[in-house]
Design an enzyme around this catalytic site. Structure first.
Site, PDB file in Angstrom:
ATOM      1  N   HIS A  41     -21.196  -5.006  27.344  1.00 32.77           N
ATOM      2  CA  HIS A  41     -19.832  -4.899  26.830  1.00 32.77           C
ATOM      3  C   HIS A  41     -18.985  -6.128  27.123  1.00 32.77           C
ATOM      4  O   HIS A  41     -17.921  -6.300  26.508  1.00 32.77           O
ATOM      5  CB  HIS A  41     -19.181  -3.650  27.407  1.00 32.77           C
ATOM      6  N   ARG A  51     -30.012 -11.427  35.386  1.00 33.12           N
ATOM      7  CA  ARG A  51     -28.714 -12.105  35.542  1.00 33.12           C
ATOM      8  C   ARG A  51     -28.845 -13.625  35.339  1.00 33.12           C
ATOM      9  O   ARG A  51     -27.973 -14.282  34.790  1.00 33.12           O
ATOM     10  CB  ARG A  51     -28.104 -11.731  36.897  1.00 33.12           C
ATOM     11  N   GLU A  93     -24.987   8.538  20.363  1.00 34.78           N
ATOM     12  CA  GLU A  93     -24.701   7.786  19.119  1.00 34.78           C
ATOM     13  C   GLU A  93     -24.475   8.734  17.956  1.00 34.78           C
ATOM     14  O   GLU A  93     -23.577   8.531  17.144  1.00 34.78           O
ATOM     15  CB  GLU A  93     -25.860   6.836  18.800  1.00 34.78           C
TER      16      GLU A  93
HETATM   17  C1  BJ2 Z   1     -25.223   2.954  24.439  1.00 30.65           C
HETATM   18  C2  BJ2 Z   1     -23.736   2.925  24.180  1.00 30.65           C
HETATM   19  N1  BJ2 Z   1     -23.455   1.991  23.084  1.00 30.65           N
HETATM   20  C3  BJ2 Z   1     -22.042   1.872  22.694  1.00 30.65           C
HETATM   21  C4  BJ2 Z   1     -21.483   3.268  22.376  1.00 30.65           C
HETATM   22  O1  BJ2 Z   1     -22.124   4.031  21.666  1.00 30.65           O
HETATM   23  O2  BJ2 Z   1     -20.400   3.559  22.912  1.00 30.65           O
HETATM   24  C5  BJ2 Z   1     -21.933   0.909  21.491  1.00 30.65           C
HETATM   25  C6  BJ2 Z   1     -21.845  -0.519  21.986  1.00 30.65           C
HETATM   26  C7  BJ2 Z   1     -20.395  -0.725  22.255  1.00 30.65           C
HETATM   27  C8  BJ2 Z   1     -19.640   0.255  21.354  1.00 30.65           C
HETATM   28  N2  BJ2 Z   1     -20.668   1.083  20.769  1.00 30.65           N
HETATM   29  C9  BJ2 Z   1     -20.602   1.827  19.620  1.00 30.65           C
HETATM   30  O3  BJ2 Z   1     -21.561   2.380  19.140  1.00 30.65           O
HETATM   31  C10 BJ2 Z   1     -19.264   1.997  18.930  1.00 30.65           C
HETATM   32  N3  BJ2 Z   1     -19.408   1.647  17.526  1.00 30.65           N
HETATM   33  C11 BJ2 Z   1     -18.848   3.453  19.075  1.00 30.65           C
HETATM   34  C12 BJ2 Z   1     -17.530   3.698  18.334  1.00 30.65           C
HETATM   35  O4  BJ2 Z   1     -17.561   3.865  17.126  1.00 30.65           O
HETATM   36  O5  BJ2 Z   1     -16.494   3.659  19.021  1.00 30.65           O
HETATM   37  C13 BJ2 Z   1     -23.017   2.469  25.441  1.00 30.65           C
HETATM   38  O6  BJ2 Z   1     -22.776   1.291  25.605  1.00 30.65           O
HETATM   39  N4  BJ2 Z   1     -22.722   3.389  26.398  1.00 30.65           N
HETATM   40  C14 BJ2 Z   1     -22.944   4.815  26.328  1.00 30.65           C
HETATM   41  C15 BJ2 Z   1     -22.481   5.361  27.664  1.00 30.65           C
HETATM   42  C16 BJ2 Z   1     -21.908   4.250  28.472  1.00 30.65           C
HETATM   43  C17 BJ2 Z   1     -22.147   2.965  27.696  1.00 30.65           C
HETATM   44  C18 BJ2 Z   1     -23.121   2.056  28.443  1.00 30.65           C
HETATM   45  O7  BJ2 Z   1     -24.321   2.089  28.106  1.00 30.65           O
HETATM   46  O8  BJ2 Z   1     -22.667   1.335  29.381  1.00 30.65           O
HETATM   47 ZN    ZN Z   2     -20.219   5.517  22.643  1.00 33.52          ZN
END
Ligand code: BJ2
Ligand code: ZN
Length: 612
Positions: A476, A150, A347
């Protein structure tokens, strides 16, 4: 009419090229963080904003609303003319937003924590700090990693994030939204969306409270009650995860029946000599076994499946659609662990969705709503982790059918799926309140912890102040990806899992259903996936479940056997926690003394043992 239809065809061709270019330039930054690649991405964001504006203006030259185009054609016009952040004419704002997002993501992705006092050197989040949070059982080490991360990320983002919120809110006003949160919620095409998710959260809270009480009791046994505040909160650094969002990594401290069977996927993968490529091959085989697409050859050539040794990348795993119907990629710093294996399936689930809706015009190549995309990413995880499936792919010698092993399995699933619910819900409660200016920079962190203590029943292990910016320690927030989608996903994936298991005539308990190799299940899923965003998500939900709304009943049905067991276990427990954070959180130097004391105690013991 034909000129409107010709317009749509022409838009579609130009948009595919424009999207492909923009995604390629973003990919280059995310897989090689340099100032030069950041500048190219900002340039590309300007081009994309211009493209959106120009084509929206062309679309609005037609009286499309009153035309006799069909509903789907009108929906295309509606989406093409939704400008989002592109409506602003001030290119300086577009550049500022783009640079801030890239810089915030860059700070997050290059953060390192030096833990010399624990002989660990300087660790990055993946794999070093993630593995430490998962495997260390030393509270002082865990605290150092938790606080250090952090300090090295969120703390450095506060000013930029404040600017970021302001410029996004200024830009979105030009599209007629009061604030960025209102724009993000508009993607769910339901005026009651905010109250719908609140209702779902309240329906699911009793499940979480039972799990929380059990875990708190077990962790007190392990670490001693002195670490636990008397308000009922669980200190955040003891839950096996940097954000306390998934508790699967401390299952060994929580096993209901140690003498019954539990599935340790990480160990099994190591025993079987799994490498990264094999993890992706096994995941791909699940999808092809139910009749969904195999990964195109370009996936294997163009993805980034392991962390490169020689450059900075954004390790946080993500799925990429290049909008040409074939080029889909994963970017993941993959390592051989159970968590990572789940992320591989997650993914790849996104990629299967990309490939299924590639038949749609480009403007419809999105999930039914963002939560649907996440639900599809996760749906396979409900089959894949069953003892039945672990046995089917050789990671479990026999299928246990005794009650104790079943409770063990349900506990593992609850630590992943129930533990997540308040976390998935609260991130955007905080962000929506920031966009609404109910939360302002002078109480960013206080309001964040009010939500973390209030909803999750966890507390900071060390005092937090407004010098900190703990939201920034979660990908995020700097990455600017909305989060309520994951809460929606954790509800709808159980609705879909139940619908698929019913469809294939499965009669057993929902939590032991595995759709592996069932083409009927895959066909039903594809029917929903292929819609993309051509229909409202409620229509897509009807295709899958026969109903049009989100419902908490399937996830409650799935976990009922465990919740009944937990209620039995928790008979002596005070269920729940106080809404406010504890007041007596140790200050940093208090915790440092604790750390020094515990290290010196160990040293003294060692000396005594050596001397005697
Ligand atoms: C590990 C996962 N990475 C995301 C995902 O796959 O959703 C990534 C980063 C943000 C969006 N993203 C995408 O790949 C988008 N392009 C998907 C789309 O096309 O909408 C993630 O952040 N997760 C998984 C469970 C909870 C959360 C976390 O780890 O907190
Ligand atoms: Zn996802």
């Amino acid at each position: 009419m034909t000129d409107m239809r010709n317009f749509l065809k022409s838009y579609n061709t130009h948009a595919a090229n424009a999207n492909n270019e923009a995604v390629t330039i973003a990919w280059n930054y995310y897989t090689n963080i340099t100032k030069e690649n950041q500048a190219k991405m900002t340039e590309s964001d300007l081009d994309m904003a211009n493209f959106t504006k120009v084509w929206a203006a062309k679309a609005n030259q037609f009286d499309w609303k009153r035309s006799d185009l069909n509903a789907t054609e009108k929906r295309q016009f509606e989406k093409i003319t939704q400008l989002g952040f592109s409506s602003v004419n001030d290119t300086a704002k577009i550049e500022l937003k783009s640079n801030l997002e890239a810089e915030l993501t860059g700070i997050y992705s290059t953060g390192k924590v030096c833990l010399t006092e624990f002989g660990k050197g300087c660790l990055e989040l993946e794999p070093g700090l993630t593995d430490m949070m998962a495997n260390s059982r030393n509270p002082n080490e865990l605290l150092a990693a938790w606080k250090g991360w952090r300090d090295q990320t969120g703390k450095k983002m506060r000013t930029k994030y404040t600017e970021f919120v302001n410029v996004m809110n200024e830009m979105i006003k030009f599209s007629g939204f009061n604030d960025t949160g209102e724009y993000w919620r508009s993607w769910y095409e339901a005026s009651t969306f905010e109250s719908d998710v609140k209702k779902l959260y309240n329906e699911l809270l009793p499940l979480y409270e039972q799990l929380h009480a059990y875990v708190r009791h077990k962790l007190k046994n392990k670490y001693g009650t002195a670490l636990f505040p008397d308000t009922g909160h669980i200190p955040a650094h003891l839950l096996g995860n940097m954000w306390s969002q998934s508790w699967s990594n401390i299952y060994d401290l929580l096993t209901p029946y140690p003498n019954a069977i539990s599935v340790d996927i990480t160990q099994k993968m190591k025993d079987k000599g799994y490498n990264v490529t094999h993890m992706y091959r096994v995941a791909e085989e699940f999808f092809t076994s139910i009749g969904l697409d195999k990964m195109p050859t370009s996936f294997w050539n163009k993805s980034m499946l392991e962390k490169p040794a020689n450059r900075d990348v954004v390790c946080h795993a993500s799925a990429w659609d290049f909008y040409d119907g074939e080029d889909v990629r994963i970017k993941q710093c993959t390592s051989v662990t159970a968590d990572q294996f789940l992320t591989v399936h997650h993914e790849m689930g996104h990629l299967i969705y990309f490939l299924a809706y590639a038949i749609q015009p480009v403007i419809f190549r999105r999930g039914g709503n963002p939560g649907f995309h996440e639900g599809m990413a996760d749906i396979v995880s409900l089959s894949f982790q069953t003892p039945e499936h672990m046995h089917a792919i050789g990671l479990l010698d026999s299928i246990p059918n005794d009650k104790e092993s079943d409770i063990n399995f349900l506990m593992q699933m609850a630590l992943e799926k129930i533990a997540f619910l308040p976390f998935g819900y609260l991130i955007d409660q905080w962000r929506w309140s920031v966009f609404r200016r109910e939360t302002t920079p002078n109480n960013y962190n206080a309001n964040w912890w009010d939500l973390r203590c209030g909803y999750q029943g966890i507390s900071p292990p060390v005092q937090r102040t407004e010098q900190d910016f703990d939201p920034g320690a979660k990908y995020h927030i700097p990455g600017n990806t909305p989060y309520i989608r994951y809460f929606v996903s954790f509800v709808v994936q159980f609705q879909w899992h139940k619908a698929l298991c019913d469809e294939i005539g499965y009669k057993g308990q929902l939590h032991r259903c595995d759709i592996y190799k069932n083409k009927t299940a895959g066909a039903k899923l594809r029917n929903m996936l292929a819609l993309g965003s051509s229909k409202q998500w409620q229509d897509a939900m009807q295709v899958m479940t026969g109903g049009r709304n989100m419902s908490a009943l399937p996830i409650i049905q799935y976990f009922t056997p465990l919740i009944d067991w937990l209620k039995e276990q928790n008979k002596e427990e005070n269920i729940g926690w106080s809404a406010q954070c504890p007041s007596n959180i140790p200050s940093p130097d208090q915790t440092n003394n604790q750390a020094r004391l515990s290290v010196s105690t160990e040293t003294v013991c060692l000396i005594i043992v050596t001397l005697t």
